[in-house]
Motif scaffolding. Sequence first.
Motif, PDB file in Angstrom:
ATOM      1  N   ALA A  37     -13.019  -5.150   2.812  1.00  0.00           N
ATOM      2  CA  ALA A  37     -13.795  -3.991   3.271  1.00  0.00           C
ATOM      3  C   ALA A  37     -13.490  -2.768   2.403  1.00  0.00           C
ATOM      4  CB  ALA A  37     -13.474  -3.700   4.738  1.00  0.00           C
ATOM      5  N   ASP A  38     -12.211  -2.618   1.996  1.00  0.00           N
ATOM      6  CA  ASP A  38     -11.846  -1.475   1.147  1.00  0.00           C
ATOM      7  C   ASP A  38     -12.579  -1.530  -0.193  1.00  0.00           C
ATOM      8  OD1 ASP A  38     -10.098  -0.606   3.081  1.00  0.00           O
ATOM      9  OD2 ASP A  38      -8.448  -1.789   2.267  1.00  0.00           O
ATOM     10  N   LEU A  40     -15.373  -2.842  -0.725  1.00  0.00           N
ATOM     11  CA  LEU A  40     -16.780  -2.558  -0.480  1.00  0.00           C
ATOM     12  C   LEU A  40     -16.997  -1.058  -0.265  1.00  0.00           C
ATOM     13  CD1 LEU A  40     -19.270  -4.245  -0.363  1.00  0.00           C
ATOM     14  CD2 LEU A  40     -18.876  -4.667   2.050  1.00  0.00           C
ATOM     15  N   VAL A  41     -16.106  -0.427   0.516  1.00  0.00           N
ATOM     16  CA  VAL A  41     -16.228   1.008   0.754  1.00  0.00           C
ATOM     17  C   VAL A  41     -16.143   1.758  -0.566  1.00  0.00           C
ATOM     18  CG1 VAL A  41     -15.096   3.016   1.774  1.00  0.00           C
ATOM     19  CG2 VAL A  41     -15.354   0.942   3.102  1.00  0.00           C
ATOM     20  N   HIS A 107     -24.749  -7.245   7.939  1.00  0.00           N
ATOM     21  CA  HIS A 107     -24.825  -5.830   7.565  1.00  0.00           C
ATOM     22  C   HIS A 107     -26.039  -5.153   8.209  1.00  0.00           C
ATOM     23  CE1 HIS A 107     -22.001  -6.086   3.840  1.00  0.00           C
ATOM     24  NE2 HIS A 107     -21.559  -6.742   4.864  1.00  0.00           N
ATOM     25  N   HIS A 112     -19.474  -7.418  13.275  1.00  0.00           N
ATOM     26  CA  HIS A 112     -18.168  -7.526  12.624  1.00  0.00           C
ATOM     27  C   HIS A 112     -17.384  -8.760  13.037  1.00  0.00           C
ATOM     28  CE1 HIS A 112     -18.236  -3.639  10.568  1.00  0.00           C
ATOM     29  NE2 HIS A 112     -19.008  -3.268  11.575  1.00  0.00           N
ATOM     30  N   LYS A 183      -4.384  -7.337   8.111  1.00  0.00           N
ATOM     31  CA  LYS A 183      -5.279  -6.584   7.243  1.00  0.00           C
ATOM     32  C   LYS A 183      -5.912  -7.476   6.180  1.00  0.00           C
ATOM     33  CE  LYS A 183      -3.238  -2.077   7.854  1.00  0.00           C
ATOM     34  NZ  LYS A 183      -4.458  -1.548   8.458  1.00  0.00           N
ATOM     35  N   LEU A 465      -8.310  -1.719  21.119  1.00  0.00           N
ATOM     36  CA  LEU A 465      -7.248  -2.094  20.190  1.00  0.00           C
ATOM     37  C   LEU A 465      -6.025  -2.624  20.938  1.00  0.00           C
ATOM     38  CD1 LEU A 465      -7.533   0.827  17.624  1.00  0.00           C
ATOM     39  CD2 LEU A 465      -8.161  -1.556  17.305  1.00  0.00           C
TER      40      LEU A 465
ATOM     41  N   GLU B  41     -26.125   0.794   3.564  1.00  0.00           N
ATOM     42  CA  GLU B  41     -25.890  -0.034   4.754  1.00  0.00           C
ATOM     43  C   GLU B  41     -24.617  -0.874   4.589  1.00  0.00           C
ATOM     44  OE1 GLU B  41     -29.018  -2.646   7.171  1.00  0.00           O
ATOM     45  OE2 GLU B  41     -28.235  -3.733   5.445  1.00  0.00           O
ATOM     46  N   ASP B  42     -24.423  -1.455   3.386  1.00  0.00           N
ATOM     47  CA  ASP B  42     -23.212  -2.242   3.115  1.00  0.00           C
ATOM     48  C   ASP B  42     -21.968  -1.374   3.269  1.00  0.00           C
ATOM     49  OD1 ASP B  42     -24.828  -4.389   2.499  1.00  0.00           O
ATOM     50  OD2 ASP B  42     -24.844  -3.965   0.342  1.00  0.00           O
ATOM     51  N   ARG B  43     -22.028  -0.154   2.711  1.00  0.00           N
ATOM     52  CA  ARG B  43     -20.863   0.743   2.770  1.00  0.00           C
ATOM     53  C   ARG B  43     -20.564   1.154   4.210  1.00  0.00           C
ATOM     54  NH1 ARG B  43     -22.647   3.182  -2.205  1.00  0.00           N
ATOM     55  NH2 ARG B  43     -21.277   2.478  -3.877  1.00  0.00           N
ATOM     56  N   TRP B  45     -21.223  -0.562   6.870  1.00  0.00           N
ATOM     57  CA  TRP B  45     -20.630  -1.725   7.524  1.00  0.00           C
ATOM     58  C   TRP B  45     -19.135  -1.800   7.180  1.00  0.00           C
ATOM     59  CZ3 TRP B  45     -17.703  -5.841   6.209  1.00  0.00           C
ATOM     60  CH2 TRP B  45     -17.589  -6.880   7.156  1.00  0.00           C
ATOM     61  N   ALA B  46     -18.819  -1.609   5.909  1.00  0.00           N
ATOM     62  CA  ALA B  46     -17.436  -1.716   5.465  1.00  0.00           C
ATOM     63  C   ALA B  46     -16.559  -0.628   6.076  1.00  0.00           C
ATOM     64  CB  ALA B  46     -17.370  -1.657   3.939  1.00  0.00           C
ATOM     65  N   ARG B  47     -17.123   0.593   6.210  1.00  0.00           N
ATOM     66  CA  ARG B  47     -16.330   1.677   6.813  1.00  0.00           C
ATOM     67  C   ARG B  47     -15.975   1.338   8.256  1.00  0.00           C
ATOM     68  NH1 ARG B  47     -19.207   5.187   3.309  1.00  0.00           N
ATOM     69  NH2 ARG B  47     -20.997   5.265   4.716  1.00  0.00           N
ATOM     70  N   GLU B  48     -16.936   0.759   8.974  1.00  0.00           N
ATOM     71  CA  GLU B  48     -16.666   0.357  10.361  1.00  0.00           C
ATOM     72  C   GLU B  48     -15.581  -0.720  10.417  1.00  0.00           C
ATOM     73  OE1 GLU B  48     -20.884   1.076  12.721  1.00  0.00           O
ATOM     74  OE2 GLU B  48     -20.168  -0.953  12.381  1.00  0.00           O
ATOM     75  N   ALA B  49     -15.679  -1.695   9.514  1.00  0.00           N
ATOM     76  CA  ALA B  49     -14.680  -2.766   9.482  1.00  0.00           C
ATOM     77  C   ALA B  49     -13.299  -2.203   9.185  1.00  0.00           C
ATOM     78  CB  ALA B  49     -15.067  -3.806   8.431  1.00  0.00           C
ATOM     79  N   GLN B  50     -13.279  -1.239   8.273  1.00  0.00           N
ATOM     80  CA  GLN B  50     -12.018  -0.609   7.873  1.00  0.00           C
ATOM     81  C   GLN B  50     -11.364   0.111   9.066  1.00  0.00           C
ATOM     82  OE1 GLN B  50     -12.541   2.442   4.969  1.00  0.00           O
ATOM     83  NE2 GLN B  50     -11.097   1.514   3.565  1.00  0.00           N
ATOM     84  N   VAL B  52     -11.536  -0.598  12.260  1.00  0.00           N
ATOM     85  CA  VAL B  52     -10.910  -1.551  13.181  1.00  0.00           C
ATOM     86  C   VAL B  52      -9.598  -2.058  12.581  1.00  0.00           C
ATOM     87  CG1 VAL B  52     -11.171  -3.777  14.331  1.00  0.00           C
ATOM     88  CG2 VAL B  52     -13.121  -2.235  14.161  1.00  0.00           C
ATOM     89  N   GLU B  53      -9.619  -2.392  11.288  1.00  0.00           N
ATOM     90  CA  GLU B  53      -8.401  -2.894  10.647  1.00  0.00           C
ATOM     91  C   GLU B  53      -7.305  -1.844  10.650  1.00  0.00           C
ATOM     92  OE1 GLU B  53      -9.044  -4.537   6.812  1.00  0.00           O
ATOM     93  OE2 GLU B  53     -10.088  -6.288   7.578  1.00  0.00           O
TER      94      GLU B  53
END
Lengths: 612, 56
Positions: A37-38, A40-41, A107, A112, A183, A465, B41-43, B45-50, B52-53
Amino acid sequence: MTDVSSVGWVDILVILAYLLTTAYLGWLGYRGTRSAADFLVGGRSAHPIIMAVSYGATFISTAAIVGFGGVAGLFGMSLLWLTFLNIAVGIFIAFVFFGEPTRRLGHHLGAHTFPELLGLRYQSRGIQIFAGALVFLLMPLYSAAVMTGGSIFAATQFGIDFEVALLMFAIITAAYVIPGGLKAVMYTDTLQGFVMVFAMIFLLVFTYSSLGGITEAHQSLTDMADMVPAPLQQMGHQGWTAMPAFGWGAKSYDLWWIVITSIILGVGIGVLAQPQLIVRFMTVRSRRELDRAVPIGAVFIMLMTGTPFLVGSLSNVWMAQNGPLLHGKLVQELNTDKGHALVELMSQTDSGGWTPVISPKTQAPAQVPLVVTERDTATDAQGQGFDLITGRSTAVTYVKGQADKIIPTFISSALPHWFGVVFLLALLAAAMSTMSSQFHTIGTAAGRDLYERIRHKGETHEPNLLVMRLAIVLGLMIAVTISYTVRQEYVIARFTAIFFGLCAASFLPAYIGGLFFRRVTRAGAFASMIVGAGVSMFWLLLVKAKEASAIGLVQILTDGKSSILQDHPNWPSVDPIVVALPAALVTLILVSAVTRPPNAEHLRRCFPERAS
Amino acid sequence: MIGIDDPYVLFAYFGTILVAIVSVIYGLVRRNAALDLVTEEDRHWAREAQEVEDGL
């Protein structure tokens, strides 16, 4: 086998150094870009090697290496069909055909977890809760298989009790999984993947070269077909380089149905519906990344499953050539040219006489096949003379039929001690990378799919959580309890096959329908999931003899039978997937055909590419 | 052949190697074939996943 190794200071130092390196890499990753995910961000791309090896390390665990490798030692090279399917289905079809549609749908809908993907696709809270509950309840079974595999190896390698090994394994796993491993740090996954690759290449090369080369090794195994234990021969075992006898209606075909339906189809197809692997597709940056990961993933899986399946089978040859000497009284000459004989095992008493070794299973003198090295005359405990045969036997004999011990016993007997430590690290690596994703999936199933959906918590994350963390600890405790309690025959492979088969029957039709067919309805998907799970459970509780008799319900209902179809040969050996998956698929089609099609606006949101 | 007489086991042995080779060729041929486009949209999605992690 009584000749066991022990733990030395060097071993402990090497293991500690490895664990510290893993922790250091995890800490480095924690400070910067760490998970998919990082990447991707940040708009960056993970190297295809990292992506593929990380996926492979999640896919492959101690269950594949110790569990299925041991089953290959018992049943033979027919298990290579599973390696074939692992690559063809688990990598090629999964990445090429399922990866991109899953990534896009996830997406578009903001899903998720896998249950959330199904729930949002079919606009059904019930589907998400049902799928989440199945994942939460069943995943610990698979985790237990992974733990048992690692613990049996550590116990054999270091000559410690299984319980101690399990406790150590659980502590290491908890220390890795709870604070940081969740993670899914891709660099640590990749380090673990490389340790596994090195161990498998060395193991394969060592095994073939110690047996005189590829053809020689295979030929020696082929020549040992007459040494297959009688109970396996009666089920249809025709040798370690041959498929089991195929047919229907007689117990002599049971093994074919066990190997093909449970071991090969259940796991080979079930991989497509693994929640923890499906989620990985959503973390991928683009179709190009998926395409680039296919070659590395394929080679990685070939090494990770092909090597233990070949080595497990070939361990029978190595043991027959180099194993400890056994003694016995001749029962039958199997092949005089090759020097194969069936003997009643004998042990020498303090007074010098020979007495039969009693099998704890049958309470009768144990009969084993030997490659004869020496023939002599001796006197038994009653003072009567007999022909004493000395020789070596198969790996199956030395582990007393316990398949899960074949790979650990072979490695501790045949390979240098340092390799045993490296292999343990590889197994730790395989276990940790798989378990981190398993417990992540358990946590999200409990927190996001069950708690949040049932309580309508919506955007509030804190209680969610807490539930996730509690679920992870609970899942770990359940897995350790199962691992501690159940240890019969090839239990690692069976637990894995049950989980994979249940996932396939419950999720696969709805998942495929959700990705590719707009006409599949909410009712159709939900009904197929209920039928898939229900038929699987029914089959496991009442029909599949091994599982049903272990659970015990069928014996209560039928006055002691191990299956309600006990009098119909082969049915009790057929895996639930053979019945449950087609039933779920037919249900999906029929119910979808007679229920109202999904909302067109929702479908445009799911598949905007097709709308344009 | 190679010490294995059963054609079905032989097929599995060589089929495994063959499907791995096909996968390698596929990856090489398709190396740059697909688009490498990261959407907003991809970004998101990734921010949301981040989140939670990071919470875990």
